[in-house]
Design an enzyme around this catalytic site. Sequence first.
Site, PDB file in Angstrom:
ATOM      1  N   ARG A 149      69.582  79.066  33.487  1.00  0.00           N
ATOM      2  CA  ARG A 149      70.820  78.457  33.028  1.00  0.00           C
ATOM      3  C   ARG A 149      71.957  79.457  33.050  1.00  0.00           C
ATOM      4  O   ARG A 149      71.809  80.597  32.616  1.00  0.00           O
ATOM      5  CB  ARG A 149      70.647  77.920  31.599  1.00  0.00           C
ATOM      6  CG  ARG A 149      71.935  77.345  31.024  1.00  0.00           C
ATOM      7  CD  ARG A 149      71.730  76.784  29.638  1.00  0.00           C
ATOM      8  NE  ARG A 149      71.418  77.768  28.631  1.00  0.00           N
ATOM      9  CZ  ARG A 149      72.290  78.619  28.086  1.00  0.00           C
ATOM     10  NH1 ARG A 149      73.549  78.617  28.497  1.00  0.00           N
ATOM     11  NH2 ARG A 149      71.914  79.466  27.148  1.00  0.00           N
ATOM     12  N   HIS A 177      67.969  86.313  27.393  1.00  0.00           N
ATOM     13  CA  HIS A 177      69.373  86.715  27.374  1.00  0.00           C
ATOM     14  C   HIS A 177      69.440  88.237  27.425  1.00  0.00           C
ATOM     15  O   HIS A 177      68.731  88.925  26.695  1.00  0.00           O
ATOM     16  CB  HIS A 177      70.055  86.190  26.112  1.00  0.00           C
ATOM     17  CG  HIS A 177      71.538  86.240  26.156  1.00  0.00           C
ATOM     18  ND1 HIS A 177      72.243  87.424  26.180  1.00  0.00           N
ATOM     19  CD2 HIS A 177      72.479  85.257  26.197  1.00  0.00           C
ATOM     20  CE1 HIS A 177      73.543  87.168  26.219  1.00  0.00           C
ATOM     21  NE2 HIS A 177      73.711  85.862  26.228  1.00  0.00           N
TER      22      HIS A 177
END
Length: 610
Positions: A402, A250
């Site tokens: 994702r 992230h």
Amino acid sequence: MQTHQYDVVIVGAGGAGMRAALESSGKVRTAVISKLYPTRSHTGAAQGGMCAALANVEEDNWEWHTFDTVKGGDYLVDQDAAEIMAKEAIDAVLDLERMGLPFNRTPEGKIDQRRFGGHTRNHGEAAVRRSCYAADRTGHMILQTLYQNCVKQDVEFFNEFYVLDLITDHDLAAEDVPDGETVNATGVVAYDLATGEIHVFQAKAIIFATGGAGKIFKTTSNAHTLTGDGMALAYRRGLPLEDMEFFQFHPTGLAGLGILLSEAARGEGGILRNGEGERFMERYAPTIKDLAPRDIVARSMANEVREGRGAGPDKDYVLLDLTHLEPAHIDAKLPDITEFARTYLGIEPYTEPVPVYPTAHYAMGGIPTNVGGEVLRDGHNVVRGLYAAGEVACVSVHGSNRLGTNSLLDINVFGKRAGRQAAAYAATAEYRELPENPAAAVISQLDEMRNRPDGERVADVRKALQETMDANAQVFRTGESLNQALSDIRTLQDRYRKVSVQDKGRLFNTDLLEAIELGFLLDIAEVTVIAAINRKESRGGHYREDFPDRDDANYMLHTMAYRRPTAAGDTADGHVEGYFDHVEEFDSYKIVLGSKPVTQTRYEPMERKY
């Protein structure tokens, strides 16, 4: 030892596990086993939102959502699964609303939606408002809502029980099962933290919803409990793990800590800047800039630092700038993440940019399943009565990367599907006989670990594992760095055999269980690195600097990793389709990498630009 019988046993009480429990418990007798109190599960840490093409704020449709998911996953997404997820997203959000989840609202009273990375209108024209949210506490609200409804529905919970073995009628790690012959799941073995007692749960259907394995890395947004338990237990039983090389970093973890600042900050207008104050994402993703998919943003940030444009005294991070936003807007939409900046870094986000750097966040790979949540034992055969959902599973709706907010969607759509399928199977299935002494292996492992004389400390081995994974298998990878990580892991596995625990007791022995979890982490780190060594291309979250291009001709395939004993010959025959021609042999076992084709429906692979 105690023995229990339930129609459906669900392992894990996060979003996927409790959504499955709501679906099955109204139909058959259901138990949920969790190593945490349910509302402490890691779903509660998810901040930004859950996406669905509601079109409450601006034009949208499920086909655009499907395309964004496929493109965001760098075309390794199984498109049939992505279509199901995007179509069923709308009902999944409305289900939660009916259960009482307090979504933010538009002035008209509809569920509000905001922008998120990689979600676009009309196949990339511009960013679209698709994320349904409850401030920046969406996962927390989902977890609380699901738990309240489970309590209302009288779901039975076994809290602080650690599942340490999966029981099947064939041990695929030690024997071949011919095509056409069934393999059945029959139960699980669990350890009660409070008493140290062993419990065997016999079940017609079992659902794994145990979450991810982010603690293989040092800098991670994942909680201490995310140690890959479900993945490792399936893997040790001879079931494959799919696409383990793909791990998401992230972009906006607090620098040096890894604590997550949600992508919602950029969705609300936050800007990433380098040490020179430049909005650098304009160079990497000119169309949607800071809202590009996470793999692209994370690499861009790391590249700014590598090229000397980082911020801070050591120029080792970049800055998330919220200072141009109104404080009232920040307080209304981003209360948690701004408080994190104040608490952990002493930064006031109203007036100062926040230091951020990529943090290990999400495993795209896991236990392979079909769209009904049934676990696959190879490219197409299922294990009867065994299901998986959430981050532990690989259906594969995330491919190699994702999109933000698709995780909270995934757990609700496929948690519901797994629960429904498991209940339908259990309604007509019979209990299968357990083996004699089903907990013998677990009891032996625990006794050996508890009684081992002084040796290696668990914390020392775990720290060394996390440091080599951070140094050698993070955002940028090379064959040399990955082989160094593998060499280090092999050394650490030798050290693990000498690990001892200081607490020799039976009550609340977290020292003992952390030693067991370390074994899971070593297994998952090893298979992750081996799969990454084998994939000689760059795609999504897997970036090989020595192979910087995507190679569809050779690698438009899912990796399927199998653990097999070396003494039994090539026992992968009959299980592996389309070898990647890669076998790693060790003292007592080998890891064989096979492949599975990617399901394509309407979207042909193309160059990925934003």
